[in-house]
Design an enzyme around this catalytic site. Structure first.
Site, PDB file in Angstrom:
ATOM      1  N   TYR A 151       0.818  -1.209   0.000  1.00 31.22           N
ATOM      2  CA  TYR A 151       0.000   0.000   0.000  1.00 31.22           C
ATOM      3  C   TYR A 151       0.857   1.267   0.000  1.00 31.22           C
ATOM      4  CZ  TYR A 151      -4.719  -1.842   0.897  1.00 31.22           C
ATOM      5  OH  TYR A 151      -5.946  -2.435   0.793  1.00 31.22           O
ATOM      6  N   LYS A 202       3.010 -15.152   2.165  1.00 30.88           N
ATOM      7  CA  LYS A 202       3.269 -15.870   0.915  1.00 30.88           C
ATOM      8  C   LYS A 202       4.785 -16.121   0.879  1.00 30.88           C
ATOM      9  CE  LYS A 202       1.907 -17.518  -3.083  1.00 30.88           C
ATOM     10  NZ  LYS A 202       1.000 -18.661  -3.266  1.00 30.88           N
ATOM     11  N   ASP A 241      -2.990 -18.045  -0.043  1.00 31.96           N
ATOM     12  CA  ASP A 241      -3.961 -18.742  -0.907  1.00 31.96           C
ATOM     13  C   ASP A 241      -4.649 -19.864  -0.129  1.00 31.96           C
ATOM     14  OD1 ASP A 241      -1.450 -19.959  -0.843  1.00 31.96           O
ATOM     15  OD2 ASP A 241      -1.450 -20.533  -2.963  1.00 31.96           O
ATOM     16  N   ASP A 268      -6.429  -6.890   4.182  1.00 34.86           N
ATOM     17  CA  ASP A 268      -7.555  -6.225   3.532  1.00 34.86           C
ATOM     18  C   ASP A 268      -8.459  -7.268   2.873  1.00 34.86           C
ATOM     19  OD1 ASP A 268      -9.103  -4.093   2.415  1.00 34.86           O
ATOM     20  OD2 ASP A 268      -8.081  -4.444   0.509  1.00 34.86           O
ATOM     21  N   ASP A 298     -12.366  -8.913   4.342  1.00 34.34           N
ATOM     22  CA  ASP A 298     -13.629  -8.909   3.587  1.00 34.34           C
ATOM     23  C   ASP A 298     -14.167 -10.331   3.465  1.00 34.34           C
ATOM     24  OD1 ASP A 298     -13.486  -6.131   3.064  1.00 34.34           O
ATOM     25  OD2 ASP A 298     -14.297  -6.421   1.049  1.00 34.34           O
TER      26      ASP A 298
HETATM   27  C1  IPM Z   1     -10.380  -0.990   4.116  1.00 34.10           C
HETATM   28  C2  IPM Z   1     -10.581  -0.356   2.772  1.00 34.10           C
HETATM   29  C3  IPM Z   1      -9.390   0.525   2.445  1.00 34.10           C
HETATM   30  C4  IPM Z   1      -8.166  -0.360   2.389  1.00 34.10           C
HETATM   31  C5  IPM Z   1      -9.543   1.352   1.154  1.00 34.10           C
HETATM   32  C6  IPM Z   1     -10.790   2.189   1.174  1.00 34.10           C
HETATM   33  C7  IPM Z   1      -8.329   2.204   0.913  1.00 34.10           C
HETATM   34  O1  IPM Z   1     -10.792  -1.324   1.803  1.00 34.10           O
HETATM   35  O2  IPM Z   1     -10.254  -0.253   5.105  1.00 34.10           O
HETATM   36  O3  IPM Z   1     -10.362  -2.214   4.215  1.00 34.10           O
HETATM   37  O4  IPM Z   1      -7.886  -0.970   1.342  1.00 34.10           O
HETATM   38  O5  IPM Z   1      -7.474  -0.439   3.391  1.00 34.10           O
HETATM   39 MN    MN Z   2     -10.956  -3.341   2.589  1.00 31.90          MN
END
Ligand code: IPM
Ligand code: MN
Length: 355
Positions: free
Chosen positions: A142, A187, A219, A243, A247
């Site tokens: 990042y 990884k 993975d 990240d 999710d």
């Molecule tokens: C998160 C979001 C952010 C990230 C984006 C909005 C930059 O997806 O907080 O998980 O990738 O960290």
């Molecule tokens: Mn995110």
């Protein structure tokens, strides 16, 4: 107790879910005799549209002087769909994380029994799921050097030993408070930076003999989260893997609209839902405010207000059990975002759910 809270409503559904969170904070302050001072500030697409900068200097100053930052969400499709846009809402969030030194992002994943049917997994797979992801937040790909020419582009994934040590120590400490399991996700079969993570974690494990450490390639970890999610206690990982995996883990419980997060470093703390700005729902009062409200519970806990945090989490659980939920959870007979907020407040005050 008196605390100041920077309020970054942000974009999309951010303002709606933050407004619910503020109502909840008002009820808590009234009930328990605290004073919360709110300091609104601009960040994200709204800040670009208003002052041409996704993170104005004034916002940074407000965040720095407050005891905590509460963030809704940022992001707007009008920037996503424009690869040549030079300013983006996300730059504001990334710069804020870096400026405040928020190197640790903590994302707990808990499931509600009443929502098991919403999970894409079979119910038997969900027994015992209770994990927390420790995601490194200010390093890695990042923040590495970015380069772009006409025909190529690159993003460098750089980690220093120091950056890995400080997040790993927090994750180990958390594992020793929880079920004593820590899984490093990396990884290391391909990436040099991952091999440094492994080296650091292996060395640190000697200081935490009570913690059982395991290692998974990302993975495989992505697969294990679906195949056998209850094996995880604390997951420790780098910025981008965290990240993605958070999710993925968020849908185990049926909706990403339920997951809170806290980010911190040595001197500042920021609380935000894991979900994004959900622009399609903006202004419709249909977004799920629970993730933001639970982020407030994390904030209260960090303020040392344990009773208040417990009461708030219990109120959220009660509303979910009673079926007071938004359309992501209850598409046939949904409540509005603001109604869920009212119900949570009413439970806290000890009144009827919806008056
Ligand atoms: C998160 C979001 C952010 C990230 C984006 C909005 C930059 O997806 O907080 O998980 O990738 O960290
Ligand atoms: Mn995110």
């Amino acid at each position: 107790m008196k605390k100041s809270i920077a309020i970054l409503r942000g974009d999309g559904v951010g303002p709606e879910v933050v407004d619910v969170a503020i109502k909840v904070l008002d009820v808590i302050s009234e009930k328990y005799g605290h004073t919360f001072e709110y300091r609104p500030a601009l960040m994200g697409g709204i800040a670009i549209d208003t002052v041409g900068d996704p993170l104005p200097e004034e916002t940074i100053e407000i965040c720095k002087v407050c005891d905590a930052v509460l963030l809704g969400a940022i992001g707007d499709p009008k920037f996503d769909n424009n690869p040549s846009a030079t300013v983006r809402p996300e730059q504001g969030l990334l710069k804020l994380r870096k400026t405040l030194g928020l190197f640790a992002n903590v994302r707990p994943v808990k499931l509600y029994a009443a929502l098991k049917h919403l999970s894409p997994l079979k119910e038997e797979k969900l027994v015992g799921v209770d994990m927390v992801i420790y995601r490194e937040l200010t390093g890695g790909i990042y923040f590495g050097k970015k380069e772009k020419s006409e025909d190529s582009a690159s993003d460098l994934c750089l980690y220093t030993r120091k950056e890995i040590i400080r997040i790993s120590r927090l994750a180990f400490t958390e594992a020793s408070r929880r079920r004593h399991k820590l899984c490093l996700v990396d990884k290391a079969n391909v990436l040099e930076s991952s091999r440094l993570w492994r080296e650091v974690v292996q060395t640190m494990s000697k200081d935490f003999p009570e913690v059982d450490v395991s290692y998974l390639f990302v993975d495989n970890a992505a697969m294990q989260l679906i195949l056998n999610p209850s094996q995880f206690d604390v997951i420790l990982t780098s910025n981008m893997f965290g990240d993605i995996l958070s999710d993925e883990a968020s849908i185990l419980g049926g909706s990403i609209g339920l997951l809170p997060s806290a980010s911190f470093g040595t001197s500042h703390r920021l609380y935000e839902p894991v979900h994004g700005s959900y622009p399609q729902a903006a202004g419709k009062d249909i977004a799920n405010p629970v993730a933001t409200v639970l982020s407030v519970a994390m904030m209260l806990r960090d303020f040392g207000l344990t009773e208040e945090a417990d009461a708030l989490e219990a109120a959220v659980g009660f509303c979910i059990d009673c079926g007071i939920t938004t359309e992501d959870i209850n598409p046939d007979n949904p409540n509005k975002c603001s109604e869920v907020g009212t119900a949570i407040c009413n439970v806290l005050i000890g009144e009827k759910l919806l008056t």
